[in-house]
Design an enzyme around this catalytic site. Structure first.
Site, PDB file in Angstrom:
ATOM      1  N   GLN A 189      -9.235  19.005  58.826  1.00  0.00           N
ATOM      2  CA  GLN A 189      -9.498  19.526  59.912  1.00  0.00           C
ATOM      3  C   GLN A 189      -8.036  20.394  60.183  1.00  0.00           C
ATOM      4  O   GLN A 189      -7.767  20.862  61.200  1.00  0.00           O
ATOM      5  CB  GLN A 189      -9.637  18.638  61.177  1.00  0.00           C
ATOM      6  CG  GLN A 189     -11.023  18.020  61.125  1.00  0.00           C
ATOM      7  CD  GLN A 189     -12.067  19.130  61.543  1.00  0.00           C
ATOM      8  OE1 GLN A 189     -11.824  20.591  61.791  1.00  0.00           O
ATOM      9  NE2 GLN A 189     -13.185  18.731  61.092  1.00  0.00           N
ATOM     10  N   SER A 190      -7.697  20.780  59.031  1.00  0.00           N
ATOM     11  CA  SER A 190      -6.241  21.436  59.155  1.00  0.00           C
ATOM     12  C   SER A 190      -6.684  23.060  59.471  1.00  0.00           C
ATOM     13  O   SER A 190      -7.311  23.763  58.948  1.00  0.00           O
ATOM     14  CB  SER A 190      -5.552  21.383  57.788  1.00  0.00           C
ATOM     15  OG  SER A 190      -4.795  22.698  57.574  1.00  0.00           O
ATOM     16  N   ASN A 191      -5.750  23.623  60.624  1.00  0.00           N
ATOM     17  CA  ASN A 191      -5.957  24.963  60.950  1.00  0.00           C
ATOM     18  C   ASN A 191      -5.166  25.900  59.786  1.00  0.00           C
ATOM     19  O   ASN A 191      -5.535  26.905  59.496  1.00  0.00           O
ATOM     20  CB  ASN A 191      -5.176  25.191  62.235  1.00  0.00           C
ATOM     21  CG  ASN A 191      -6.099  24.756  63.376  1.00  0.00           C
ATOM     22  OD1 ASN A 191      -7.189  24.413  63.572  1.00  0.00           O
ATOM     23  ND2 ASN A 191      -5.118  24.165  64.449  1.00  0.00           N
ATOM     24  N   SER A 201      -5.092  25.414  56.533  1.00  0.00           N
ATOM     25  CA  SER A 201      -5.864  25.378  55.494  1.00  0.00           C
ATOM     26  C   SER A 201      -6.969  26.382  55.663  1.00  0.00           C
ATOM     27  O   SER A 201      -7.174  27.261  54.933  1.00  0.00           O
ATOM     28  CB  SER A 201      -6.274  24.035  55.047  1.00  0.00           C
ATOM     29  OG  SER A 201      -5.393  23.194  54.580  1.00  0.00           O
TER      30      SER A 201
END
Ligand SMILES: *Cc1c(COP(=O)(O)O)cnc(C)c1O
Length: 334
Positions: free
Chosen positions: A73-75, A77
């Protein structure tokens, strides 16, 4: 200020500064929001400002594949994959589960969904594996195939990324100047890898503005966060002005992290609902909701009064609302 590195343009214009009339009336101080959530590819957010010089550096070194590490859930990335698509570069995301799955759809919704839509190349690794080691291995494999890899620093928080937020501080000063207002008393921002806060602090200090940046940690404890932000900020100030030499007074508050990074807090969820209801704006459970809960508490405790002007940096992350959708319903409704 001299340009430090080649910059690739990922944002079209300066981000809007908007007054929040209803939230201001509700809480007391004059509250503005800096819309760094708007604009740019890959659903945008604060990482784009950082990537302008980082990817500029990658292109200057003739690299063709960007490697980033993050959780599903990385913004950071998701935004990186988006700008790589835009620029016609390859990207690889080294992924592991850092946040315990919050619901049955956690790995298929929010940023995970958007990365899937962009056909992101994901390299899954075990929880125990070190991100840096895994990225270096991926880089080696790319080199063997004749590619030119470039490793994105954690959170985009190296000197090049920090300079993006020095730019943001200058924009805020200009925007207040155009309104014929004094610069704001406070800037509130979520603090994760620290580069955003470090750049803002350096940007205001290098222009001798009294604006104080308050970082609300979403990740590290106070001591660690303060050290990281101080070091990054000091490095930026030193490059802007080699004669710069005094102690920084960095404020990062870790009272609003809650249980851990990525685990929502009740105060953060309440802040998200309040801002949505009053202003039609969406914050997220991982970063901006917690940062807003910090601002609300500071006002309730009288640390910030109605005579103060505050700018809240909207650093983005709206896809996370979908990943944590079940937090916003009564359990019996789902
Ligand atoms: C990455 C991120 C932050 C934190 O920025 P840092 O520079 O890593 O401290 C804040 N908000 C959102 C939405 C982010 O994605």
């Amino acid at each position: 200020m001299k340009e430090i590195k080649q910059k690739v343009k990922l944002l079209n214009s300066i981000s809007p500064l908007e007054f929040l009339p209803n939230l201001s009336k509700h809480l007391g101080p004059k509250i503005y929001i800096k819309r760094d959530d708007e604009g740019g590819r890959g659903a945008g957010g604060n990482k784009l400002r950082k990537y302008e010089r980082i990817i500029g550096d990658a292109l200057a070194s003739n690299c063709d594949t960007l490697i980033i590490a993050g959780h599903y859930q990385s913004n950071a990335s998701r935004a990186l994959v988006g700008v790589a698509c835009q620029l016609g570069l390859k990207s690889v995301v080294v992924c592991k589960e850092m946040i315990p799955p919050q619901n049955a759809d956690f790995l298929k919704n929010g940023n995970a969904l958007l990365m899937n839509l962009m056909d992101a190349e994901i390299v899954p690794i075990e929880k125990e594996t070190d991100y840096q080691t895994a990225m270096l291995e991926v880089a080696e494999q790319i080199k063997l195939k004749g590619g030119k890899p470039y490793i994105i620093p954690f959170g985009g928080s190296n000197f090049l990324g920090v300079m993006g937020y020095v730019d943001c501080a200058h924009e805020i000063i200009e925007q207040f100047d155009e309104l014929n207002f004094q610069p704001p008393d406070y800037v509130f921002v979520a603090c994760g890898s620290g580069g955003t806060q470090a750049g803002l602090e350096a940007g205001f200090l290098s222009n001798n503005y009294k604006t104080k940046t308050i970082g609300i940690s979403v990740l590290h404890d106070q001591e660690k966060a303060t050290t990281i932000v101080s070091n990054l900020s000091y490095e930026a100030l030193k490059r802007i002005d080699p004669d710069f030499d005094y102690d920084l007074d960095i404020i990062v508050d870790d009272d609003f992290v809650g249980e851990a990074y990525g685990i929502p807090t009740q105060k953060g969820l309440d802040a998200i609902k309040l801002v949505a209801k009053l202003e039609g704006l969406f914050l997220c459970p991982v970063y901006t909701g917690k940062a807003m809960s910090g601002l609300i508490s500071y006002i309730e405790e009288g640390k910030i009064t109605k005579n103060d002007t505050v700018v809240f940096i909207h650093t983005g992350g709206m896809p996370l609302i979908y990943a944590y959708y079940d937090q916003f319903f009564e359990q019996s409704d789902i």
